[in-house]
Design an enzyme around this catalytic site. Sequence first.
Site, PDB file in Angstrom:
ATOM      1  N   GLY A  73       0.821  -1.198   0.000  1.00 32.11           N
ATOM      2  CA  GLY A  73       0.000   0.000   0.000  1.00 32.11           C
ATOM      3  C   GLY A  73       0.857   1.251   0.000  1.00 32.11           C
ATOM      4  N   CYS A 133       5.148  -6.277   1.712  1.00 35.94           N
ATOM      5  CA  CYS A 133       5.516  -4.867   1.701  1.00 35.94           C
ATOM      6  C   CYS A 133       4.843  -4.120   2.868  1.00 35.94           C
ATOM      7  CB  CYS A 133       5.189  -4.246   0.349  1.00 35.94           C
ATOM      8  SG  CYS A 133       6.007  -2.656   0.081  1.00 35.94           S
ATOM      9  N   TYR A 134       3.844  -3.290   2.605  1.00 35.09           N
ATOM     10  CA  TYR A 134       3.143  -2.617   3.702  1.00 35.09           C
ATOM     11  C   TYR A 134       2.575  -3.649   4.673  1.00 35.09           C
ATOM     12  CZ  TYR A 134       0.023   0.584   6.184  1.00 35.09           C
ATOM     13  OH  TYR A 134      -0.606   1.330   7.160  1.00 35.09           O
ATOM     14  N   HIS A 188       7.681  -7.678  -3.567  1.00 35.70           N
ATOM     15  CA  HIS A 188       6.379  -8.021  -4.152  1.00 35.70           C
ATOM     16  C   HIS A 188       6.484  -9.318  -4.963  1.00 35.70           C
ATOM     17  CE1 HIS A 188       4.033  -4.340  -3.271  1.00 35.70           C
ATOM     18  NE2 HIS A 188       5.228  -3.772  -3.230  1.00 35.70           N
ATOM     19  N   GLU A 196       4.055 -10.905  -6.258  1.00 35.13           N
ATOM     20  CA  GLU A 196       2.960 -10.996  -7.225  1.00 35.13           C
ATOM     21  C   GLU A 196       3.306 -10.453  -8.597  1.00 35.13           C
ATOM     22  OE1 GLU A 196       2.050  -7.153  -4.850  1.00 35.13           O
ATOM     23  OE2 GLU A 196       3.166  -9.030  -4.630  1.00 35.13           O
ATOM     24  N   ASP A 212     -16.048  -9.848 -23.051  1.00 35.26           N
ATOM     25  CA  ASP A 212     -16.863  -9.920 -21.832  1.00 35.26           C
ATOM     26  C   ASP A 212     -18.344 -10.109 -22.137  1.00 35.26           C
ATOM     27  OD1 ASP A 212     -14.438  -9.366 -20.697  1.00 35.26           O
ATOM     28  OD2 ASP A 212     -14.888  -7.264 -20.280  1.00 35.26           O
ATOM     29  N   LYS A 217      -9.963 -10.797 -16.341  1.00 35.13           N
ATOM     30  CA  LYS A 217     -10.092 -10.838 -17.795  1.00 35.13           C
ATOM     31  C   LYS A 217      -9.605 -12.162 -18.386  1.00 35.13           C
ATOM     32  CE  LYS A 217     -10.984  -8.523 -21.660  1.00 35.13           C
ATOM     33  NZ  LYS A 217     -12.218  -7.785 -21.920  1.00 35.13           N
TER      34      LYS A 217
END
Length: 515
Positions: free
Chosen positions: A54, A81-82, A171, A173, A229, A371
């Site tokens: 964050g 992280c945060y 991170h 991710e 979509d 997506k």
Amino acid sequence: MTENVLIVDFGSQVTQLIARRVREAGVYSEIVPFNKVDEMIGGFAPKGIILSGGPASVIAEDTPRIPASVFEQGVPILGICYGEQALCAQLGGSVEAADHREFGRAFLQVTGSCALFDGVWSPGERHQVWMSHGDRVDSIPPGFRIVGVSDGAPFAAIADEDRRIYAVQFHPEVMHTPDGGRLLANFVHNVCGCASGWTMAAFRDAKIAEVRKQVGEGRVICGLSGGVDSSVVAVLLHEAIGDQLTCVFVDHGLLRAGEAEEVVSLFRGHYNIPLVHVDASTLFLEKLAGVTDPEKKRKIIGATFIDVFEAEAKKVGGARFLAQGTLYPDVIESVSFGGGPSVTIKSHHNVGGLPERMNMALVAPLPELFKDEVRDLGRELGLPETLVGRHPFPGPGLAIRIPGEIAADRIAILQKADRIYLEEIRRAGLYDAIWQAFAVLLPVRTVGVMGDERTYDHVCALRAVTSTDGMTADYYPFDHDFLGRVSSRIINEVRGINRVVYDVTSKPPGTIEWE
């Protein structure tokens, strides 16, 4: 029963990537803002919890904190992280402003073993990671030990095995931490004990049953744009309720060349789905005449679309439900820490929501999906790869690919150039290697010489990017032969263009492609 992992969001712009990586490991995950955790954690029953990064500073007053209910679950926790800094600050450690900040690539030295690293990293190894922090942990809470360090973070990875709490300053991710996906998969499988039970086949069957239960004998209207979509929503609903569904395709005249015909042929001809095709291109052009501001264009297109759609929807007698292709990133952004109301979500891509005056109940079967997962569902439903794998194309269509005034002749010029560009990309076998490619008709003209004549025509810009998530992007490195071939075809075959340029701008987080 689905096993779940909860992701507590502290406002990081890449929190969505955590959920994606967990789902890629076959485990269902959801994101919840830190201040909404208490409302849903009990019913969600997570087997593990991940705390996101964050933008705030733990040192400052009135910044986000980890709710007590997170610790009360008794399940494994991973702070990122945060999330690491908040864990340390709340469990008896301390955080300080870093003299040596770390933003970008860094290298983690693995100094100890722990369950989080099992089978992925071993003590003594050095691995690339991605850092993004101005503060750093100064001391760790009782019960924790250091398992990884970096030049700017002496507590880059810590572990409390007894309480099964782990934290990293980097991170995992993002793609710039090459082994990050393996670390997250190891956390959810081996630390949390989750099985890989999140499959698209199971999701499809569950959603069909859910739609049938919600709709009953009622009629449903679906706005069909021809994009991935809305197409997936339409086919899923048709499989669930058959001819109780009517699709309305509002053709605003700003689609790529031939796309309107493809939509009608596929859904009316191949799937035999009841389809209302409204050619409103003249109306949209009239509304856009003289407008150059890109945000005004979007609002005009959105308002006009709503008016046309609403008029057609009223002609479908007895319709009680409105189908919507809301995806999980939309849901996250509408409620996330620091986010705005859903009506303002992603104005770059959307043209507006439908008004409450339509007085219809919503059927939204995709709000849990990202997506790429929608594409997987489309394949599960048997949609052709030419549609499922189509590059993203924002709702305003060519309106945002024509900076300046929109006019019929400029649309026609861009459609021809764009068609040639995509033809050559497919011919070179590069379409699936590129996340998004498009042509732009710039609002400038240049003097050129073609044969024995001097010309004064438009400049066409070409854009192609690679991306794994659509949040960041790098330009695709075409070779000179390809660019020469495309440029030659566009200049020779499209009257009105005498110069072609290639855009090599990368797209950092939070930016948009062309305005």
